[in-house]
Design a protein around this motif. Sequence first.
Motif: not given
Length: 452
Positions: A399-424
Amino acid sequence: MTDLTPKTDIHAQALMMETHWLGEVITARLQHFFADSQDAFAFPSAPSLPKGAALTNLIAEAGLDTAGRLVLALALAPQINPATLDPFFVRNTAIDRVFSEFGAVRVDTASFVPTAVTALFLLGGGDTDKRISAMQMFAPDHPLRQKIGLTVGQIIDQTQAQTGNLLSGPLSLPPHRVIALCAGTPPAPDFSPQFPAKRLSTRLEWDDLILPREIKHNINHMIGWLENQKTILDDWGLSGRLSSGFKSLFYGPPGTGKTLTATLLGKRTGLQVYRIDLAMIVSKYIGETEKNLSHVFDLAQERDWILFFDEADALFGARTATSSSNDRHANQEVSYLLQRIEDCTSLVILATNLRSNIDEAFFRRFQMAIGFTKPDATLRKQLWDNMLSDVPLAGDADTAAIATEFDLTGGAITNVVRHAAITALRRGSAQVSGQDLRKAIADELRKEGRTV
Protein backbone atom coordinates in the motif's frame (compact mmCIF):
# COMPACT_ATOMS: atom_id res chain seq x y z
CA MET A 1 -59.79 -10.60 37.12
CA THR A 2 -58.05 -9.15 34.07
CA ASP A 3 -59.48 -5.87 32.76
CA LEU A 4 -60.21 -6.42 29.05
CA THR A 5 -61.61 -2.92 28.48
CA PRO A 6 -59.79 -1.37 25.50
CA LYS A 7 -57.46 1.44 26.52
CA THR A 8 -57.42 4.63 24.44
CA ASP A 9 -53.94 6.15 24.31
CA ILE A 10 -53.60 9.79 25.36
CA HIS A 11 -52.84 11.01 21.82
CA ALA A 12 -56.07 9.59 20.40
CA GLN A 13 -57.97 10.73 23.49
CA ALA A 14 -56.76 14.31 23.05
CA LEU A 15 -57.74 14.35 19.38
CA MET A 16 -61.20 12.95 20.12
CA MET A 17 -61.76 15.54 22.85
CA GLU A 18 -60.67 18.38 20.55
CA THR A 19 -62.83 17.29 17.60
CA HIS A 20 -65.79 16.76 19.96
CA TRP A 21 -65.33 20.34 21.14
CA LEU A 22 -65.15 21.45 17.50
CA GLY A 23 -68.50 19.74 16.94
CA GLU A 24 -69.98 21.63 19.88
CA VAL A 25 -68.72 24.92 18.45
CA ILE A 26 -70.14 24.11 14.99
CA THR A 27 -73.55 23.24 16.46
CA ALA A 28 -73.64 26.37 18.64
CA ARG A 29 -72.48 28.64 15.81
CA LEU A 30 -75.07 27.27 13.36
CA GLN A 31 -77.86 27.65 15.93
CA HIS A 32 -76.76 31.24 16.60
CA PHE A 33 -76.53 31.94 12.86
CA PHE A 34 -79.96 30.56 11.92
CA ALA A 35 -81.62 32.20 14.92
CA ASP A 36 -80.31 35.52 13.61
CA SER A 37 -79.53 36.32 17.22
CA GLN A 38 -78.22 39.76 18.16
CA ASP A 39 -76.76 38.40 21.39
CA ALA A 40 -73.01 37.88 21.66
CA PHE A 41 -71.96 34.36 20.65
CA ALA A 42 -70.83 32.23 23.59
CA PHE A 43 -68.07 29.79 22.62
CA PRO A 44 -68.33 26.37 24.27
CA SER A 45 -65.39 25.96 26.65
CA ALA A 46 -62.31 24.27 25.21
CA PRO A 47 -61.47 20.98 26.94
CA SER A 48 -58.53 20.43 29.23
CA LEU A 49 -56.46 17.91 27.27
CA PRO A 50 -54.45 15.01 28.74
CA LYS A 51 -51.00 15.96 29.91
CA GLY A 52 -48.26 14.55 27.68
CA ALA A 53 -50.45 14.11 24.61
CA ALA A 54 -48.85 15.24 21.35
CA LEU A 55 -51.70 17.68 20.72
CA THR A 56 -51.40 19.11 24.22
CA ASN A 57 -47.67 19.67 23.77
CA LEU A 58 -48.08 21.22 20.31
CA ILE A 59 -50.70 23.70 21.52
CA ALA A 60 -48.42 24.74 24.38
CA GLU A 61 -45.29 25.00 22.21
CA ALA A 62 -47.07 27.10 19.58
CA GLY A 63 -48.79 29.23 22.22
CA LEU A 64 -52.23 28.80 20.64
CA ASP A 65 -55.22 30.56 22.16
CA THR A 66 -58.79 29.28 21.88
CA ALA A 67 -59.20 30.66 18.35
CA GLY A 68 -55.96 29.03 17.23
CA ARG A 69 -57.02 25.70 18.73
CA LEU A 70 -60.32 25.92 16.88
CA VAL A 71 -58.65 26.49 13.51
CA LEU A 72 -56.22 23.62 14.15
CA ALA A 73 -59.11 21.32 15.11
CA LEU A 74 -60.95 22.34 11.93
CA ALA A 75 -57.92 21.46 9.80
CA LEU A 76 -57.56 18.10 11.57
CA ALA A 77 -61.24 17.12 11.37
CA PRO A 78 -61.27 15.75 7.76
CA GLN A 79 -58.53 13.27 8.73
CA ILE A 80 -59.60 12.53 12.32
CA ASN A 81 -63.41 12.62 12.27
CA PRO A 82 -64.99 13.90 9.02
CA ALA A 83 -68.52 13.42 10.39
CA THR A 84 -67.89 16.35 12.75
CA LEU A 85 -68.28 18.63 9.71
CA ASP A 86 -71.53 17.10 8.40
CA PRO A 87 -73.76 19.85 9.89
CA PHE A 88 -72.31 22.24 7.30
CA PHE A 89 -74.11 20.32 4.53
CA VAL A 90 -77.39 22.10 5.38
CA ARG A 91 -78.70 23.83 2.24
CA ASN A 92 -80.06 27.30 1.74
CA THR A 93 -83.55 26.46 0.50
CA ALA A 94 -84.10 29.97 -0.85
CA ILE A 95 -81.44 29.45 -3.53
CA ASP A 96 -81.09 25.65 -3.30
CA ARG A 97 -77.37 25.52 -2.52
CA VAL A 98 -75.09 25.37 0.49
CA PHE A 99 -74.55 28.58 2.41
CA SER A 100 -71.61 30.53 0.99
CA GLU A 101 -70.75 31.65 4.54
CA PHE A 102 -69.66 28.10 5.35
CA GLY A 103 -66.87 28.12 2.75
CA ALA A 104 -66.79 24.52 1.48
CA VAL A 105 -64.41 23.82 -1.40
CA ARG A 106 -66.07 20.73 -2.89
CA VAL A 107 -69.69 20.37 -1.97
CA ASP A 108 -70.33 17.40 -4.25
CA THR A 109 -68.18 14.96 -2.27
CA ALA A 110 -69.07 12.72 0.65
CA SER A 111 -67.00 14.82 3.04
CA PHE A 112 -67.09 18.54 3.77
CA VAL A 113 -63.72 20.16 2.98
CA PRO A 114 -63.22 23.14 5.31
CA THR A 115 -61.48 26.29 4.17
CA ALA A 116 -60.20 29.43 5.84
CA VAL A 117 -63.64 30.89 5.12
CA THR A 118 -65.13 28.08 7.22
CA ALA A 119 -62.81 29.05 10.06
CA LEU A 120 -63.81 32.71 9.75
CA PHE A 121 -67.46 31.69 10.01
CA LEU A 122 -66.85 29.73 13.20
CA LEU A 123 -64.84 32.60 14.70
CA GLY A 124 -67.02 35.50 13.59
CA GLY A 125 -70.32 34.15 12.34
CA GLY A 126 -72.13 36.81 10.32
CA ASP A 127 -70.24 39.67 12.02
CA THR A 128 -68.04 41.24 9.34
CA ASP A 129 -65.83 43.07 11.83
CA LYS A 130 -65.07 39.88 13.73
CA ARG A 131 -64.41 37.95 10.53
CA ILE A 132 -61.94 40.60 9.35
CA SER A 133 -60.24 40.59 12.75
CA ALA A 134 -59.92 36.80 12.60
CA MET A 135 -58.10 36.93 9.25
CA GLN A 136 -54.83 37.54 11.10
CA MET A 137 -54.95 33.84 12.00
CA PHE A 138 -53.73 33.12 8.46
CA ALA A 139 -50.90 35.68 8.37
CA PRO A 140 -47.46 34.22 7.51
CA ASP A 141 -46.07 35.08 10.94
CA HIS A 142 -48.90 33.49 12.94
CA PRO A 143 -47.92 30.37 14.99
CA LEU A 144 -50.44 28.32 13.02
CA ARG A 145 -48.37 28.97 9.92
CA GLN A 146 -44.85 29.22 11.36
CA LYS A 147 -44.87 26.55 14.06
CA ILE A 148 -47.56 24.13 12.94
CA GLY A 149 -47.35 24.38 9.16
CA LEU A 150 -50.99 25.19 8.43
CA THR A 151 -51.53 26.35 4.86
CA VAL A 152 -54.46 27.55 2.79
CA GLY A 153 -54.24 25.31 -0.27
CA GLN A 154 -55.05 25.86 -3.89
CA ILE A 155 -58.68 25.84 -5.03
CA ILE A 156 -59.42 22.39 -6.44
CA ASP A 157 -62.41 23.35 -8.59
CA GLN A 158 -62.73 26.97 -9.60
CA THR A 159 -66.40 26.53 -10.50
CA GLN A 160 -67.25 25.62 -6.91
CA ALA A 161 -65.00 28.12 -5.15
CA GLN A 162 -65.84 31.67 -4.23
CA THR A 163 -64.29 33.63 -7.06
CA GLY A 164 -61.63 36.08 -5.96
CA ASN A 165 -61.61 34.91 -2.35
CA LEU A 166 -57.99 34.51 -1.30
CA LEU A 167 -59.02 32.36 1.66
CA SER A 168 -61.29 29.95 -0.20
CA GLY A 169 -58.68 27.18 -0.53
CA PRO A 170 -58.78 24.14 1.78
CA LEU A 171 -57.07 24.18 5.14
CA SER A 172 -54.12 21.82 5.01
CA LEU A 173 -51.63 20.38 7.49
CA PRO A 174 -48.37 18.59 6.58
CA PRO A 175 -48.82 14.80 6.65
CA HIS A 176 -46.03 14.42 9.19
CA ARG A 177 -47.88 16.77 11.54
CA VAL A 178 -51.10 14.74 11.42
CA ILE A 179 -49.25 11.45 11.90
CA ALA A 180 -47.23 12.85 14.80
CA LEU A 181 -50.39 14.02 16.56
CA CYS A 182 -51.95 10.57 16.15
CA ALA A 183 -48.92 8.44 16.99
CA GLY A 184 -47.12 10.74 19.41
CA THR A 185 -43.86 10.67 17.45
CA PRO A 186 -43.09 12.18 14.04
CA PRO A 187 -42.49 9.75 11.17
CA ALA A 188 -39.27 9.70 9.17
CA PRO A 189 -40.19 11.39 5.87
CA ASP A 190 -39.75 9.47 2.61
CA PHE A 191 -37.89 10.84 -0.39
CA SER A 192 -40.43 12.04 -2.97
CA PRO A 193 -41.13 14.97 -5.29
CA GLN A 194 -42.96 16.60 -2.38
CA PHE A 195 -40.01 15.93 -0.04
CA PRO A 196 -36.84 16.15 -2.18
CA ALA A 197 -34.41 15.17 0.57
CA LYS A 198 -32.86 11.86 1.61
CA ARG A 199 -31.37 11.04 4.98
CA LEU A 200 -27.65 10.27 4.94
CA SER A 201 -26.17 7.53 7.10
CA THR A 202 -22.89 5.63 7.35
CA ARG A 203 -21.35 2.75 9.30
CA LEU A 204 -18.07 4.63 9.51
CA GLU A 205 -17.01 6.49 12.63
CA TRP A 206 -15.38 9.88 13.18
CA ASP A 207 -11.90 8.31 13.37
CA ASP A 208 -12.41 6.93 9.86
CA LEU A 209 -12.52 10.47 8.47
CA ILE A 210 -9.07 11.06 7.00
CA LEU A 211 -8.55 14.70 6.02
CA PRO A 212 -5.74 17.28 6.12
CA ARG A 213 -5.20 18.83 9.55
CA GLU A 214 -6.48 22.27 8.52
CA ILE A 215 -9.74 20.88 7.16
CA LYS A 216 -10.29 18.82 10.32
CA HIS A 217 -9.66 21.94 12.39
CA ASN A 218 -12.39 23.79 10.48
CA ILE A 219 -14.80 20.86 10.81
CA ASN A 220 -14.17 20.77 14.57
CA HIS A 221 -14.92 24.51 14.60
CA MET A 222 -18.37 23.73 13.21
CA ILE A 223 -18.86 21.08 15.90
CA GLY A 224 -17.84 23.70 18.45
CA TRP A 225 -20.69 25.91 17.26
CA LEU A 226 -23.24 23.10 17.45
CA GLU A 227 -22.12 22.12 20.95
CA ASN A 228 -21.89 25.68 22.33
CA GLN A 229 -24.60 27.52 20.40
CA LYS A 230 -26.75 28.16 23.46
CA THR A 231 -23.83 29.53 25.48
CA ILE A 232 -22.73 31.86 22.68
CA LEU A 233 -26.18 33.20 21.85
CA ASP A 234 -27.91 33.22 25.23
CA ASP A 235 -25.35 33.23 28.02
CA TRP A 236 -22.95 35.57 26.22
CA GLY A 237 -25.75 37.81 24.95
CA LEU A 238 -25.01 37.55 21.23
CA SER A 239 -28.46 36.40 20.10
CA GLY A 240 -29.31 39.90 18.90
CA ARG A 241 -26.17 40.16 16.76
CA LEU A 242 -25.63 36.64 15.47
CA SER A 243 -28.04 34.41 13.59
CA SER A 244 -28.89 31.13 15.30
CA GLY A 245 -28.03 29.07 12.24
CA PHE A 246 -24.64 28.22 10.71
CA LYS A 247 -23.94 28.12 6.98
CA SER A 248 -20.90 26.46 5.47
CA LEU A 249 -19.61 25.87 1.94
CA PHE A 250 -17.77 22.64 1.09
CA TYR A 251 -15.91 22.83 -2.22
CA GLY A 252 -13.44 20.52 -3.91
CA PRO A 253 -13.07 17.69 -6.46
CA PRO A 254 -15.40 14.69 -6.39
CA GLY A 255 -14.40 11.93 -3.98
CA THR A 256 -12.55 14.16 -1.51
CA GLY A 257 -14.95 13.54 1.39
CA LYS A 258 -17.53 16.34 1.29
CA THR A 259 -20.59 14.10 1.64
CA LEU A 260 -18.92 11.73 4.13
CA THR A 261 -17.86 14.68 6.28
CA ALA A 262 -21.40 16.03 6.39
CA THR A 263 -22.73 12.57 7.27
CA LEU A 264 -20.19 12.04 10.06
CA LEU A 265 -20.88 15.52 11.39
CA GLY A 266 -24.41 14.38 12.04
CA LYS A 267 -23.25 11.12 13.61
CA ARG A 268 -20.77 12.96 15.84
CA THR A 269 -23.33 15.52 17.05
CA GLY A 270 -26.37 13.23 17.16
CA LEU A 271 -28.21 15.23 14.48
CA GLN A 272 -29.91 13.79 11.40
CA VAL A 273 -28.45 14.83 8.04
CA TYR A 274 -30.62 15.22 4.94
CA ARG A 275 -29.13 15.54 1.46
CA ILE A 276 -30.88 17.73 -1.10
CA ASP A 277 -29.82 17.32 -4.73
CA LEU A 278 -30.58 20.69 -6.27
CA ALA A 279 -29.61 19.55 -9.76
CA MET A 280 -32.35 16.88 -9.61
CA ILE A 281 -34.93 19.35 -8.35
CA VAL A 282 -34.22 21.91 -11.04
CA SER A 283 -34.21 19.41 -13.90
CA LYS A 284 -37.36 17.52 -12.89
CA TYR A 285 -39.44 19.94 -10.89
CA ILE A 286 -38.71 23.36 -12.28
CA GLY A 287 -41.29 25.80 -11.05
CA GLU A 288 -41.97 23.62 -8.00
CA THR A 289 -38.71 24.37 -6.17
CA GLU A 290 -40.14 26.79 -3.63
CA LYS A 291 -43.10 24.57 -2.82
CA ASN A 292 -41.07 21.36 -2.49
CA LEU A 293 -38.26 22.81 -0.40
CA SER A 294 -40.53 24.73 1.95
CA HIS A 295 -41.52 21.47 3.66
CA VAL A 296 -37.87 20.45 4.01
CA PHE A 297 -36.86 23.75 5.61
CA ASP A 298 -39.83 23.68 7.99
CA LEU A 299 -38.97 20.17 9.18
CA ALA A 300 -35.26 20.96 9.46
CA GLN A 301 -35.97 23.91 11.69
CA GLU A 302 -38.47 22.00 13.79
CA ARG A 303 -36.29 18.89 14.27
CA ASP A 304 -32.84 20.54 14.17
CA TRP A 305 -31.56 18.67 11.12
CA ILE A 306 -28.36 19.32 9.21
CA LEU A 307 -29.22 20.17 5.59
CA PHE A 308 -26.67 19.19 2.95
CA PHE A 309 -27.20 20.78 -0.48
CA ASP A 310 -25.30 18.73 -3.05
CA GLU A 311 -24.54 20.17 -6.50
CA ALA A 312 -25.28 23.58 -4.98
CA ASP A 313 -24.08 25.47 -8.04
CA ALA A 314 -27.23 24.30 -9.84
CA LEU A 315 -29.13 27.11 -8.13
CA PHE A 316 -26.45 29.12 -6.34
CA GLY A 317 -24.21 29.78 -9.33
CA ALA A 318 -23.91 33.08 -11.12
CA ARG A 319 -27.34 34.63 -11.52
CA THR A 320 -28.59 35.04 -15.04
CA ALA A 321 -29.66 38.24 -16.72
CA THR A 322 -33.45 38.54 -16.73
CA SER A 323 -33.95 38.36 -20.47
CA SER A 324 -37.03 36.15 -20.21
CA SER A 325 -39.79 35.20 -17.81
CA ASN A 326 -37.99 31.89 -17.16
CA ASP A 327 -34.86 33.78 -16.12
CA ARG A 328 -36.86 35.98 -13.78
CA HIS A 329 -38.54 32.92 -12.28
CA ALA A 330 -35.16 31.18 -11.79
CA ASN A 331 -33.75 34.23 -10.01
CA GLN A 332 -36.85 34.41 -7.81
CA GLU A 333 -36.29 30.79 -6.78
CA VAL A 334 -32.66 31.58 -5.92
CA SER A 335 -33.78 34.56 -3.85
CA TYR A 336 -36.32 32.39 -2.03
CA LEU A 337 -33.76 29.70 -1.23
CA LEU A 338 -31.20 32.23 -0.05
CA GLN A 339 -33.75 33.78 2.28
CA ARG A 340 -34.77 30.40 3.68
CA ILE A 341 -31.13 29.46 4.21
CA GLU A 342 -30.52 32.85 5.84
CA ASP A 343 -33.44 32.31 8.22
CA CYS A 344 -32.78 28.61 8.92
CA THR A 345 -31.72 27.99 12.51
CA SER A 346 -30.04 24.66 11.63
CA LEU A 347 -26.63 23.88 10.20
CA VAL A 348 -26.79 24.24 6.41
CA ILE A 349 -23.96 22.90 4.22
CA LEU A 350 -23.69 23.66 0.52
CA ALA A 351 -21.36 21.51 -1.60
CA THR A 352 -19.87 22.12 -5.02
CA ASN A 353 -17.00 20.65 -7.00
CA LEU A 354 -15.68 24.07 -8.01
CA ARG A 355 -15.54 27.13 -5.79
CA SER A 356 -15.73 29.35 -8.87
CA ASN A 357 -19.21 27.95 -9.63
CA ILE A 358 -20.68 29.85 -6.68
CA ASP A 359 -21.57 33.50 -7.19
CA GLU A 360 -19.17 35.68 -5.17
CA ALA A 361 -22.15 37.66 -3.85
CA PHE A 362 -23.26 34.57 -1.93
CA PHE A 363 -20.03 34.12 0.02
CA ARG A 364 -20.87 36.72 2.65
CA ARG A 365 -23.73 34.44 3.70
CA PHE A 366 -21.37 31.63 4.71
CA GLN A 367 -19.84 31.51 8.17
CA MET A 368 -17.21 29.13 6.81
CA ALA A 369 -15.93 27.97 3.42
CA ILE A 370 -13.86 24.78 3.48
CA GLY A 371 -11.82 23.63 0.49
CA PHE A 372 -11.48 19.84 0.21
CA THR A 373 -8.29 18.88 -1.62
CA LYS A 374 -7.00 15.63 -3.07
CA PRO A 375 -5.01 13.71 -0.44
CA ASP A 376 -1.22 13.68 -0.58
CA ALA A 377 0.80 10.47 -0.47
CA THR A 378 0.78 10.34 3.35
CA LEU A 379 -3.01 10.69 3.55
CA ARG A 380 -3.45 8.23 0.68
CA LYS A 381 -1.42 5.65 2.65
CA GLN A 382 -3.77 6.18 5.62
CA LEU A 383 -6.79 5.82 3.37
CA TRP A 384 -5.48 2.59 1.83
CA ASP A 385 -4.58 1.09 5.21
CA ASN A 386 -7.90 2.11 6.75
CA MET A 387 -9.87 0.69 3.83
CA LEU A 388 -7.93 -2.59 3.77
CA SER A 389 -7.59 -3.08 7.53
CA ASP A 390 -9.76 -6.24 7.57
CA VAL A 391 -9.08 -7.43 4.02
CA PRO A 392 -6.70 -10.42 3.65
CA LEU A 393 -3.81 -9.22 1.48
CA ALA A 394 -1.23 -11.16 -0.47
CA GLY A 395 2.45 -10.42 0.12
CA ASP A 396 2.79 -8.33 -3.04
CA ALA A 397 0.09 -5.83 -1.95
CA ASP A 398 2.30 -2.85 -1.05
CA THR A 399 0.00 0.00 0.00
CA ALA A 400 2.88 2.40 0.60
CA ALA A 401 4.10 2.01 -2.98
CA ILE A 402 0.58 2.25 -4.40
CA ALA A 403 -0.16 5.39 -2.35
CA THR A 404 3.02 7.05 -3.60
CA GLU A 405 2.54 6.01 -7.23
CA PHE A 406 -1.14 6.74 -7.82
CA ASP A 407 -2.87 10.08 -7.21
CA LEU A 408 -6.33 8.91 -6.13
CA THR A 409 -9.06 10.46 -4.00
CA GLY A 410 -10.74 8.66 -1.13
CA GLY A 411 -13.79 8.00 -3.27
CA ALA A 412 -11.63 6.48 -6.02
CA ILE A 413 -9.79 4.29 -3.51
CA THR A 414 -13.15 2.96 -2.29
CA ASN A 415 -14.06 1.99 -5.86
CA VAL A 416 -10.67 0.32 -6.38
CA VAL A 417 -10.95 -1.82 -3.23
CA ARG A 418 -14.43 -3.01 -4.22
CA HIS A 419 -13.26 -3.89 -7.73
CA ALA A 420 -10.12 -5.68 -6.48
CA ALA A 421 -12.08 -7.72 -3.91
CA ILE A 422 -14.50 -8.91 -6.58
CA THR A 423 -11.61 -9.81 -8.91
CA ALA A 424 -9.83 -11.84 -6.21
CA LEU A 425 -12.91 -13.85 -5.29
CA ARG A 426 -13.85 -14.45 -8.93
CA ARG A 427 -10.49 -16.13 -9.52
CA GLY A 428 -10.96 -18.26 -6.42
CA SER A 429 -8.42 -16.53 -4.21
CA ALA A 430 -8.83 -15.91 -0.48
CA GLN A 431 -6.52 -12.89 -0.67
CA VAL A 432 -6.39 -9.64 -2.62
CA SER A 433 -3.11 -9.38 -4.48
CA GLY A 434 -1.12 -6.37 -5.54
CA GLN A 435 -1.98 -7.26 -9.13
CA ASP A 436 -5.70 -7.18 -8.26
CA LEU A 437 -5.26 -3.69 -6.83
CA ARG A 438 -3.23 -2.40 -9.77
CA LYS A 439 -5.69 -3.77 -12.31
CA ALA A 440 -8.55 -2.10 -10.42
CA ILE A 441 -6.57 1.16 -10.28
CA ALA A 442 -6.07 1.04 -14.05
CA ASP A 443 -9.80 0.59 -14.57
CA GLU A 444 -10.58 3.48 -12.21
CA LEU A 445 -8.11 5.79 -13.99
CA ARG A 446 -9.61 4.92 -17.37
CA LYS A 447 -13.04 5.73 -15.99
CA GLU A 448 -11.71 9.16 -15.03
CA GLY A 449 -10.18 9.61 -18.50
CA ARG A 450 -6.63 9.01 -17.29
CA THR A 451 -4.08 6.33 -18.12
CA VAL A 452 -1.60 4.44 -15.92
